[in-house]
Design a protein around this motif. Structure first.
Motif, PDB file in Angstrom:
ATOM      1  N   VAL A  31      43.389   8.350  44.474  1.00  0.00           N
ATOM      2  CA  VAL A  31      42.066   8.124  45.051  1.00  0.00           C
ATOM      3  C   VAL A  31      42.082   8.422  46.545  1.00  0.00           C
ATOM      4  CG1 VAL A  31      40.282   6.395  45.465  1.00  0.00           C
ATOM      5  CG2 VAL A  31      41.491   6.427  43.280  1.00  0.00           C
ATOM      6  N   ARG A  32      43.176   8.086  47.217  1.00  0.00           N
ATOM      7  CA  ARG A  32      43.256   8.369  48.651  1.00  0.00           C
ATOM      8  C   ARG A  32      43.243   9.867  48.920  1.00  0.00           C
ATOM      9  NH1 ARG A  32      47.802   3.954  50.804  1.00  0.00           N
ATOM     10  NH2 ARG A  32      46.595   2.083  50.265  1.00  0.00           N
ATOM     11  N   ILE A  33      43.955  10.620  48.089  1.00  0.00           N
ATOM     12  CA  ILE A  33      43.933  12.080  48.240  1.00  0.00           C
ATOM     13  C   ILE A  33      42.531  12.618  48.007  1.00  0.00           C
ATOM     14  CG2 ILE A  33      44.746  14.241  47.235  1.00  0.00           C
ATOM     15  CD1 ILE A  33      47.421  12.894  46.714  1.00  0.00           C
ATOM     16  N   ALA A  34      41.875  12.126  46.945  1.00  0.00           N
ATOM     17  CA  ALA A  34      40.510  12.576  46.655  1.00  0.00           C
ATOM     18  C   ALA A  34      39.555  12.195  47.781  1.00  0.00           C
ATOM     19  CB  ALA A  34      40.032  11.972  45.333  1.00  0.00           C
ATOM     20  N   LEU A 224      29.893  13.116  36.566  1.00  0.00           N
ATOM     21  CA  LEU A 224      29.960  14.197  35.589  1.00  0.00           C
ATOM     22  C   LEU A 224      28.812  15.186  35.792  1.00  0.00           C
ATOM     23  CD1 LEU A 224      30.885  12.226  32.338  1.00  0.00           C
ATOM     24  CD2 LEU A 224      32.372  13.757  33.640  1.00  0.00           C
ATOM     25  N   ASN A 225      27.623  14.653  36.033  1.00  0.00           N
ATOM     26  CA  ASN A 225      26.463  15.520  36.217  1.00  0.00           C
ATOM     27  C   ASN A 225      26.590  16.341  37.499  1.00  0.00           C
ATOM     28  OD1 ASN A 225      23.952  16.313  35.069  1.00  0.00           O
ATOM     29  ND2 ASN A 225      22.873  15.215  36.674  1.00  0.00           N
ATOM     30  N   PHE A 226      27.108  15.734  38.539  1.00  0.00           N
ATOM     31  CA  PHE A 226      27.302  16.445  39.805  1.00  0.00           C
ATOM     32  C   PHE A 226      28.223  17.642  39.600  1.00  0.00           C
ATOM     33  CE2 PHE A 226      29.339  17.383  43.798  1.00  0.00           C
ATOM     34  CZ  PHE A 226      28.336  17.251  44.742  1.00  0.00           C
ATOM     35  N   SER A 227      29.349  17.409  38.941  1.00  0.00           N
ATOM     36  CA  SER A 227      30.289  18.505  38.699  1.00  0.00           C
ATOM     37  C   SER A 227      29.675  19.570  37.803  1.00  0.00           C
ATOM     38  CB  SER A 227      31.566  17.952  38.057  1.00  0.00           C
ATOM     39  OG  SER A 227      32.171  16.981  38.880  1.00  0.00           O
ATOM     40  N   ASN A 228      28.936  19.145  36.781  1.00  0.00           N
ATOM     41  CA  ASN A 228      28.306  20.112  35.880  1.00  0.00           C
ATOM     42  C   ASN A 228      27.231  20.926  36.593  1.00  0.00           C
ATOM     43  OD1 ASN A 228      29.877  19.342  33.691  1.00  0.00           O
ATOM     44  ND2 ASN A 228      28.418  17.791  33.014  1.00  0.00           N
ATOM     45  N   VAL A 274      37.586  26.120  46.357  1.00  0.00           N
ATOM     46  CA  VAL A 274      36.711  25.124  46.975  1.00  0.00           C
ATOM     47  C   VAL A 274      35.922  24.371  45.904  1.00  0.00           C
ATOM     48  CG1 VAL A 274      34.811  24.748  48.588  1.00  0.00           C
ATOM     49  CG2 VAL A 274      36.558  26.450  49.108  1.00  0.00           C
ATOM     50  N   ILE A 275      35.417  25.095  44.892  1.00  0.00           N
ATOM     51  CA  ILE A 275      34.722  24.445  43.778  1.00  0.00           C
ATOM     52  C   ILE A 275      35.653  23.461  43.080  1.00  0.00           C
ATOM     53  CG2 ILE A 275      33.668  24.833  41.520  1.00  0.00           C
ATOM     54  CD1 ILE A 275      32.601  27.470  42.548  1.00  0.00           C
ATOM     55  N   LEU A 276      36.900  23.865  42.849  1.00  0.00           N
ATOM     56  CA  LEU A 276      37.881  23.000  42.188  1.00  0.00           C
ATOM     57  C   LEU A 276      38.132  21.736  43.000  1.00  0.00           C
ATOM     58  CD1 LEU A 276      39.979  22.526  39.959  1.00  0.00           C
ATOM     59  CD2 LEU A 276      41.605  23.850  41.326  1.00  0.00           C
ATOM     60  N   LEU A 277      38.321  21.868  44.297  1.00  0.00           N
ATOM     61  CA  LEU A 277      38.568  20.704  45.144  1.00  0.00           C
ATOM     62  C   LEU A 277      37.365  19.774  45.175  1.00  0.00           C
ATOM     63  CD1 LEU A 277      40.403  22.371  48.173  1.00  0.00           C
ATOM     64  CD2 LEU A 277      41.423  20.968  46.371  1.00  0.00           C
ATOM     65  N   LEU A 278      36.165  20.358  45.232  1.00  0.00           N
ATOM     66  CA  LEU A 278      34.954  19.543  45.280  1.00  0.00           C
ATOM     67  C   LEU A 278      34.778  18.741  43.997  1.00  0.00           C
ATOM     68  CD1 LEU A 278      32.320  18.739  46.683  1.00  0.00           C
ATOM     69  CD2 LEU A 278      31.262  20.796  45.720  1.00  0.00           C
ATOM     70  N   THR A 279      34.916  19.388  42.853  1.00  0.00           N
ATOM     71  CA  THR A 279      34.742  18.684  41.584  1.00  0.00           C
ATOM     72  C   THR A 279      35.862  17.672  41.360  1.00  0.00           C
ATOM     73  OG1 THR A 279      35.869  20.522  40.466  1.00  0.00           O
ATOM     74  CG2 THR A 279      33.469  20.555  40.509  1.00  0.00           C
ATOM     75  N   PHE A 280      37.084  17.986  41.789  1.00  0.00           N
ATOM     76  CA  PHE A 280      38.191  17.032  41.664  1.00  0.00           C
ATOM     77  C   PHE A 280      37.907  15.765  42.459  1.00  0.00           C
ATOM     78  CE2 PHE A 280      41.978  15.385  43.864  1.00  0.00           C
ATOM     79  CZ  PHE A 280      42.711  14.911  42.781  1.00  0.00           C
ATOM     80  N   ALA A 281      37.487  15.917  43.709  1.00  0.00           N
ATOM     81  CA  ALA A 281      37.216  14.753  44.541  1.00  0.00           C
ATOM     82  C   ALA A 281      36.083  13.912  43.965  1.00  0.00           C
ATOM     83  CB  ALA A 281      36.882  15.204  45.973  1.00  0.00           C
ATOM     84  N   VAL A 282      35.033  14.549  43.495  1.00  0.00           N
ATOM     85  CA  VAL A 282      33.893  13.808  42.946  1.00  0.00           C
ATOM     86  C   VAL A 282      34.294  13.048  41.689  1.00  0.00           C
ATOM     87  CG1 VAL A 282      31.622  14.060  41.885  1.00  0.00           C
ATOM     88  CG2 VAL A 282      32.169  15.338  43.955  1.00  0.00           C
ATOM     89  N   GLN A 283      35.060  13.670  40.813  1.00  0.00           N
ATOM     90  CA  GLN A 283      35.450  13.020  39.567  1.00  0.00           C
ATOM     91  C   GLN A 283      36.358  11.819  39.827  1.00  0.00           C
ATOM     92  OE1 GLN A 283      34.402  13.484  36.621  1.00  0.00           O
ATOM     93  NE2 GLN A 283      33.624  15.529  36.426  1.00  0.00           N
TER      94      GLN A 283
END
Length: 300
Positions: A31-34, A224-228, A274-283
Motif C-alpha cells: 500500500v505504501r508503494i501504491a 474497478l470502474n476507474f480502472s475500467n 503509465v496506464i499500468l502504474l495508474l491502475t495498479f495504484a488505484v486498485q
C-alpha cells in the motif's frame, strides 16, 4: 525519592507527544508503494506545465523516432524518446496522464452518483420504481457498452464533453445492483427496524444507517470502474473515437503508436507503463480504503 525522581524524568511527563501519519503507519509495504506511485502521478499531472520539458504538441521532424535515453541516436532532453512527428513522448505522457486521469475520475464519479442514487432509491422505495430501475439495469447489461459508446460518439461527436458523458454512463448499472442488494439486506436488520420504529424518516435511515454500511462495496466498485474507464478511454482512442489529435491522452498515444511498434516500441511502452502504474495504484489503494471504510471490520 528515587521513584519520584524517576517519574519526573519519565518521557510521559515531559508533555511531548509522538505524532504519526495514520495513512502511512497503518499501511503495509504494498500500500505504501501504491500510495507513493499515486502521489507522484497526481503531483506530476497537476504540475504538468512546469514539469514537462517541452510543448507536448511541438513537432520536429528532424528529431522523429529518436529512442529514449541510453540508446544510440538519443537526443538530449528527450528522455522517453520522440514519436513519429518528433514530439517529446515524456511531455506528452505527462499531459496525457492529466487528461486521462481527469476523464476517468469524472466518469467514475458520475457513474457512482447515478448508479448509487438509483440503487439506494430502488432498495428503499421498492415496488414499481424498483422494477423499472432493475429493468433498465438488465437492459444496460444485455447490450455491450462499446456499442453504446460508439453510437453516442457517432451521433454527438468526439468532443471532450461527449467523452465525459460516455465515460460517466459506463458502469452505473454495477453501482445500482450492488447498492440495491446491500440496501435490501440492510433494511431488514434490527437497527434499521429500530430506527424506523423510532420515527426516523426514510432519508435519515438512508444517510445515517444504510450508507455507512455500503461504503465498502462502493469503494471497491469505484476503483474497478476507474480502472475500467481508463481502459475504455484507451480503447475508444485506439479506435480513433476518443479525444481527437493533437491533444494527447494515454490511450490515444498507445493507439497511434501501434503502427510503429516493431521499429519504435517506446512510443507505445511509455504511455502503456503509465496506464499500468495508474491502475495498479488505484486498485491497491481502493482495496486498502475498502478495509478501512468497512464499519463491520472496524467493529471487530
Amino acid at each position: 525519592m528515587t521513584d519520584a525522581t524517576h517519574n519526573l524524568s519519565s518521557p510521559r511527563n515531559t508533555g511531548t507527544r509522538t505524532y504519526r501519519l495514520p495513512i502511512w503507519s497503518d499501511a503495509n509495504w504494498i500500500v505504501r508503494i501504491a500510495l507513493l506511485i499515486g502521489l507522484i502521478l497526481i503531483v506530476t499531472a497537476l504540475a504538468a506545465p512546469w514539469v514537462a520539458p517541452f510543448d507536448p504538441n511541438a513537432q520536429s521532424l528532424i528529431s522523429r523516432l529518436r529512442p529514449p535515453i541510453g540508446f544510440e541516436r538519443y537526443k538530449d532532453g528527450f528522455y522517453f524518446g520522440t514519436d513519429e512527428l518528433g514530439r517529446d513522448i515524456f511531455s506528452r505522457c505527462i499531459y496525457g496522464l492529466r487528461l486521462t486521469f481527469a476523464l476517468a475520475l469524472a466518469g467514475a464519479v458520475i457513474g457512482l452518483l447515478i448508479g448509487g442514487t438509483l440503487g439506494l432509491m430502488a432498495g428503499i422505495i421498492g415496488g414499481v420504481f424498483e422494477e423499472v430501475i432493475m429493468g433498465l439495469v438488465d437492459a444496460q447489461i444485455a447490450i455491450p457498452f462499446t456499442l453504446i459508446a460508439l453510437l453516442i460518439l457517432a451521433v454527438m461527436g468526439s468532443s471532450l464533453d461527449v467523452m465525459i458523458l460516455v465515460l460517466g454512463v459506463y458502469g452505473w448499472e454495477q453501482y445500482t445492483r450492488i447498492v440495491r442488494g446491500e440496501v435490501k439486506k440492510l433494511i431488514q436488520m434490527p437497527f434499521v427496524e429500530a430506527a424506523r420504529a423510532a420515527g426516523a424518516t426514510p432519508l435519515r435511515i438512508a444517510v445515517r444507517h444504510i450508507l455507512p454500511n455500503v461504503v465498502s462495496p462502493i469503494v471497491v466498485q469505484f476503483t474497478l470502474n476507474f480502472s475500467n474507464i481508463v481502459i475504455l478511454e484507451s480503447t475508444l482512442s485506439f479506435l480513433g473515437l476518443g479525444v481527437q489529435p493533437p491533444t494527447a491522452t494515454l490511450g490515444s498515444m498507445v493507439g497511434i503508436g501501434r503502427d510503429y511498434l516493431p521499429t519504435a516500441p517506446w512510443i507505445v511502452l511509455a504511455p502503456a507503463m503509465v496506464i499500468l502504474l495508474l491502475t495498479f495504484a488505484v486498485q491497491i489503494l481502493g482495496d486498502w480504503l475498502r478495509d478501512k471504510a468497512d464499519v463491520r471490520l472496524r467493529s471487530r
